[in-house]
Design a protein around this motif. Structure first.
Motif, PDB file in Angstrom:
ATOM      1  N   LEU A  14       0.818  -1.207   0.000  1.00 29.29           N
ATOM      2  CA  LEU A  14       0.000   0.000   0.000  1.00 29.29           C
ATOM      3  C   LEU A  14       0.859   1.267   0.000  1.00 29.29           C
ATOM      4  N   MET A  15       1.981   1.246   0.705  1.00 29.00           N
ATOM      5  CA  MET A  15       2.882   2.399   0.694  1.00 29.00           C
ATOM      6  C   MET A  15       3.446   2.618  -0.705  1.00 29.00           C
ATOM      7  N   GLU A  16       3.873   1.546  -1.343  1.00 25.27           N
ATOM      8  CA  GLU A  16       4.407   1.651  -2.707  1.00 25.27           C
ATOM      9  C   GLU A  16       3.331   2.140  -3.668  1.00 25.27           C
ATOM     10  N   LEU A  17       2.145   1.617  -3.509  1.00 27.37           N
ATOM     11  CA  LEU A  17       1.026   2.028  -4.354  1.00 27.37           C
ATOM     12  C   LEU A  17       0.720   3.513  -4.159  1.00 27.37           C
ATOM     13  N   GLY A  18       0.724   3.978  -2.886  1.00 30.81           N
ATOM     14  CA  GLY A  18       0.452   5.386  -2.626  1.00 30.81           C
ATOM     15  C   GLY A  18       1.480   6.295  -3.263  1.00 30.81           C
ATOM     16  N   THR A  19       2.758   5.880  -3.231  1.00 29.12           N
ATOM     17  CA  THR A  19       3.824   6.685  -3.846  1.00 29.12           C
ATOM     18  C   THR A  19       3.616   6.796  -5.348  1.00 29.12           C
ATOM     19  N   ARG A  20       3.300   5.684  -5.987  1.00 33.24           N
ATOM     20  CA  ARG A  20       3.118   5.696  -7.448  1.00 33.24           C
ATOM     21  C   ARG A  20       1.890   6.517  -7.849  1.00 33.24           C
ATOM     22  N   LEU A  21       0.791   6.352  -7.103  1.00 27.74           N
ATOM     23  CA  LEU A  21      -0.413   7.110  -7.419  1.00 27.74           C
ATOM     24  C   LEU A  21      -0.202   8.596  -7.176  1.00 27.74           C
ATOM     25  N   SER A  22       0.583   8.933  -6.170  1.00 29.14           N
ATOM     26  CA  SER A  22       0.889  10.336  -5.897  1.00 29.14           C
ATOM     27  C   SER A  22       1.618  10.962  -7.080  1.00 29.14           C
ATOM     28  N   THR A  23       2.540  10.210  -7.674  1.00 25.67           N
ATOM     29  CA  THR A  23       3.261  10.707  -8.850  1.00 25.67           C
ATOM     30  C   THR A  23       2.309  10.910 -10.026  1.00 25.67           C
ATOM     31  N   GLU A  24       1.400   9.965 -10.213  1.00 22.22           N
ATOM     32  CA  GLU A  24       0.429  10.094 -11.305  1.00 22.22           C
ATOM     33  C   GLU A  24      -0.429  11.341 -11.109  1.00 22.22           C
ATOM     34  N   ALA A  25      -0.841  11.607  -9.870  1.00 27.09           N
ATOM     35  CA  ALA A  25      -1.675  12.777  -9.603  1.00 27.09           C
ATOM     36  C   ALA A  25      -0.920  14.063  -9.892  1.00 27.09           C
ATOM     37  N   GLU A  26       0.382  14.105  -9.522  1.00 27.48           N
ATOM     38  CA  GLU A  26       1.188  15.297  -9.778  1.00 27.48           C
ATOM     39  C   GLU A  26       1.362  15.530 -11.277  1.00 27.48           C
ATOM     40  N   ASN A  27       1.384  14.460 -12.052  1.00 31.63           N
ATOM     41  CA  ASN A  27       1.507  14.580 -13.500  1.00 31.63           C
ATOM     42  C   ASN A  27       0.173  14.877 -14.165  1.00 31.63           C
ATOM     43  N   ASN A  28      -0.864  15.117 -13.339  1.00 33.99           N
ATOM     44  CA  ASN A  28      -2.186  15.510 -13.825  1.00 33.99           C
ATOM     45  C   ASN A  28      -2.851  14.473 -14.723  1.00 33.99           C
ATOM     46  N   SER A  30      -4.882  12.069 -13.545  1.00 36.25           N
ATOM     47  CA  SER A  30      -6.231  12.155 -12.986  1.00 36.25           C
ATOM     48  C   SER A  30      -6.151  12.038 -11.479  1.00 36.25           C
ATOM     49  N   ARG A  31      -6.665  13.066 -10.804  1.00 40.05           N
ATOM     50  CA  ARG A  31      -6.656  12.982  -9.347  1.00 40.05           C
ATOM     51  C   ARG A  31      -7.672  11.960  -8.854  1.00 40.05           C
ATOM     52  N   ALA A  32      -8.610  11.658  -9.718  1.00 42.11           N
ATOM     53  CA  ALA A  32      -9.601  10.662  -9.316  1.00 42.11           C
ATOM     54  C   ALA A  32      -8.954   9.307  -9.080  1.00 42.11           C
ATOM     55  N   VAL A  33      -7.798   9.070  -9.708  1.00 43.29           N
ATOM     56  CA  VAL A  33      -7.153   7.780  -9.552  1.00 43.29           C
ATOM     57  C   VAL A  33      -6.685   7.552  -8.114  1.00 43.29           C
ATOM     58  N   THR A  34      -6.563   8.632  -7.347  1.00 46.27           N
ATOM     59  CA  THR A  34      -6.149   8.465  -5.948  1.00 46.27           C
ATOM     60  C   THR A  34      -7.211   7.745  -5.123  1.00 46.27           C
ATOM     61  N   LEU A  35      -8.478   7.775  -5.578  1.00 43.65           N
ATOM     62  CA  LEU A  35      -9.526   7.051  -4.864  1.00 43.65           C
ATOM     63  C   LEU A  35      -9.265   5.551  -4.874  1.00 43.65           C
ATOM     64  N   ILE A  36      -8.434   5.128  -5.827  1.00 42.53           N
ATOM     65  CA  ILE A  36      -8.126   3.700  -5.912  1.00 42.53           C
ATOM     66  C   ILE A  36      -7.376   3.242  -4.666  1.00 42.53           C
ATOM     67  N   SER A  37      -6.619   4.129  -4.045  1.00 48.52           N
ATOM     68  CA  SER A  37      -5.870   3.729  -2.856  1.00 48.52           C
ATOM     69  C   SER A  37      -6.800   3.260  -1.742  1.00 48.52           C
ATOM     70  N   GLY A  38      -7.969   3.903  -1.602  1.00 47.27           N
ATOM     71  CA  GLY A  38      -8.946   3.480  -0.608  1.00 47.27           C
ATOM     72  C   GLY A  38      -9.534   2.126  -0.941  1.00 47.27           C
ATOM     73  N   ARG A  39      -9.830   1.916  -2.224  1.00 48.01           N
ATOM     74  CA  ARG A  39     -10.352   0.622  -2.651  1.00 48.01           C
ATOM     75  C   ARG A  39      -9.335  -0.489  -2.397  1.00 48.01           C
ATOM     76  N   MET A  40      -8.068  -0.196  -2.685  1.00 51.78           N
ATOM     77  CA  MET A  40      -7.033  -1.203  -2.482  1.00 51.78           C
ATOM     78  C   MET A  40      -6.865  -1.536  -0.995  1.00 51.78           C
ATOM     79  N   ALA A  41      -6.933  -0.508  -0.138  1.00 54.60           N
ATOM     80  CA  ALA A  41      -6.796  -0.744   1.300  1.00 54.60           C
ATOM     81  C   ALA A  41      -7.927  -1.628   1.820  1.00 54.60           C
ATOM     82  N   ASP A  42      -9.103  -1.533   1.204  1.00 57.88           N
ATOM     83  CA  ASP A  42     -10.246  -2.331   1.618  1.00 57.88           C
ATOM     84  C   ASP A  42     -10.053  -3.813   1.299  1.00 57.88           C
TER      85      ASP A  42
END
Length: 553
Positions: A14-28, A30-42
């Protein structure tokens, strides 16, 4: 600690996933992709369950709580199976597409306290809320489960902070309208029942302030206790609202974990309300009571015609009943005494219960004759909290203990109507429907009613041999008594017929129906009412319809 819910391997993933998704969000991307981190944690949690029939993992929060599990299922996050990054990305994309409406203007979302709304007076056209219910769900605490991963995905994001307390790194809690004795309000006092009710009343008053005079309010409510209803309605009326209607809407999945073997409503009841004019008149108590039965009866008939059944039908009648009371600034008796809402609600529960019973059984005469059989207007598997059942039973003169173990079963404060099959031994005795059918066929001239439903307490049945020849010998001797402890109701007789139908005992069924027709019209009246009210596709519906086909025309 939240971290105790995850294994070391899951935390690393989950930490690795959060880092990668954070990079994707910074590259614009889609910020919506960060919602995936919650789904993955579930899914990547040590309390995720395995769904055997689908052979896949199931998320941990299938309800508003974290359950204990004997073992857990763990998905490979980098594979393509259910619960993986690819699977969750696909699901999230589909969800976003389903709610995107590019032809509409973008809305604005703002976090604020429901008791201190930022909108000016009378500016909103709609005020809609799905409020918390006492201590039913710890929303803020559960939100922390996802919040900690969102903050890792979007560090420093302005929305991921507590606007009311800069020292709180988690979800805002001090102003949450919830009953939680372990939590403290802003003034340092425990969040007890009084805190919750006062806060809800302030929130309703604030909603009334921001809504335009011609606007409409809607409050979603699915609480299963009369106490919860009374607190909600009291807050709404004190807040300046007139409740004009209540609509049960099928928003709940019947297969959801919350609905299984519980007293949860099948629908969410939406209470529709309007701002009460500041110059609302004073109501007369006698006039209010005079109008109540007709209003409830009309609304119940309308809802029944639209297929609303069971507890949902009962609770959906509360809104129209409340309009009569809430349209006034206050209601007075002839002596000038102010009538409290609790007193009026006692009358409402009584009228709703009587109206439901009379509509099912046809007449007040049938209601009196069948006693507790009035409960059968509900689905045979219906469960309700004891407090609700008591509220309806008392005005109808129903002694609940008398029917315990006979047509109802109470466990852990929930009352459940017994199904037809559960009553087989109770109606026919240990020998069962087959022995009864053999006895009826052997000598149809005997008094069927006296044997099936003995009215003497303590009558015990003679043990019947499994051998058909031995059973015939006993029957020939006339020594054939069936169990029974109380006088049979019409519901008992209908259930007996349904059980004979289930066992394929056609001759015995016809004999029983003939005897009931000679007795009077109550049997067929109740049977037809049950046929109309049992859910389509249910076993009870199938049995009673088949039984009615055996009735001579």
């Amino acid at each position: 600690q939240w971290g105790d819910l995850f294994t070391a391997r899951q935390k690393v993933a989950l930490m690795e996933l959060g880092t990668r998704l954070s990079t994707e969000a910074e590259n614009n991307y889609s910020r919506a992709v960060t919602l995936i981190s919650g789904r993955m944690a579930d899914f990547l949690v040590a309390s995720a369950r395995w769904k055997a029939d689908a052979e896949c993992p199931v998320q941990a929060l299938a309800r508003q709580a974290l359950p204990m599990v004997w073992d857990y299922a763990e998905v490979n996050p980098w594979a393509e199976a259910t619960g993986s990054l690819i699977s969750q990305t696909s699901r999230m994309a589909d969800a976003i597409k389903s709610v995107c409406m590019p032809h509409l203007n973008a809305g604005q979302v703002q976090l604020s306290n429901a008791t201190e709304h930022p909108l000016p007076d009378q500016t909103a056209g709609v005020w809609f809320t799905d409020p918390p219910y006492y201590d039913a769900v710890p929303y803020a605490d559960l939100s922390d489960f996802f919040f900690v991963w969102l903050r890792r995905t979007l560090p420093g994001h302005p929305l991921l902070r507590d606007p009311f307390d800069s020292n709180n790194p988690l979800v805002p809690k001090r102003r949450e309208a919830v009953q939680n004795e372990r939590s403290l309000s802003e003034n340092g006092k425990p969040k007890n029942r009084d805190f919750y009710e006062r806060t809800m009343a302030r929130a309703f008053a604030e909603g009334r302030r921001v809504l335009r005079q011609e606007g409409i309010g809607s409050v979603v409510f699915a609480h299963k206790t009369t106490e919860g209803w009374e607190a909600l309605l009291s807050g709404m009326i004190r807040g300046g609202w007139t409740i004009t209607g209540s609509w049960p809407i099928a928003t709940e999945m019947g297969s959801r974990l919350r609905a299984r073997e519980s007293a949860a409503l099948a629908t969410s009841v939406h209470l529709v309300c309007r701002p009460r004019p500041d110059d609302a008149p004073v109501g007369d108590w006698a006039d209010v009571l005079r109008e109540l039965p007709k209003r409830v009866g009309d609304w119940m008939e309308r809802l029944q015609s639209e297929g609303i059944r069971g507890a949902d039908l009962v609770f959906a009648c509360i809104g129209p009943a409340l309009e009569i009371f809430s349209r006034y600034s206050r209601v007075e008796t002839a002596e000038g005494r102010d009538v409290e809402l609790a007193e009026y609600l006692e009358k409402v529960w009584e009228v709703v219960g009587r109206t439901a019973l009379e509509q099912v059984l046809g007449t007040a005469e049938a209601k009196a004759r069948n006693g507790a059989a009035g409960a059968v207007e509900e689905d045979a598997r219906l469960s309700l909290v004891f407090d609700v059942v008591r509220r309806f039973a008392q005005p109808l003169g129903i002694d609940l203990p008398k029917w315990e173990g006979r047509i109802i079963e109470t466990k852990k404060g929930v009352v459940r109507l017994l199904s037809v099959t559960e009553r087989s031994v109770q109606i026919f005795g240990r020998q069962g429907a087959e022995a009864v059918a053999d006895w009826i066929e052997y000598d149809p001239s005997k008094n069927i009613q006296g044997v099936l439903f003995p009215e003497l307490e303590g009558v015990k049945s003679k043990k019947i041999s499994k051998s058909r020849r031995a059973r015939k010998a006993i029957m020939a001797s006339g020594d054939m008594d069936f169990e029974g402890e109380q006088e049979a109701t019409t519901l008992d007789r209908v259930h007996a017929a349904m059980l004979l139908q289930a066992g394929g005992q056609a001759n015995a069924l016809r004999a029983l129906i003939k005897a009931e027709q000679e007795r009077g019209p109550e049997f067929l009246r109740l049977a037809n009412a049950l046929s109309a009210l049992y859910p389509r596709g249910s076993e009870e519906k199938r049995l009673i319809d088949a039984m009615l086909l055996a009735v001579p025309r």
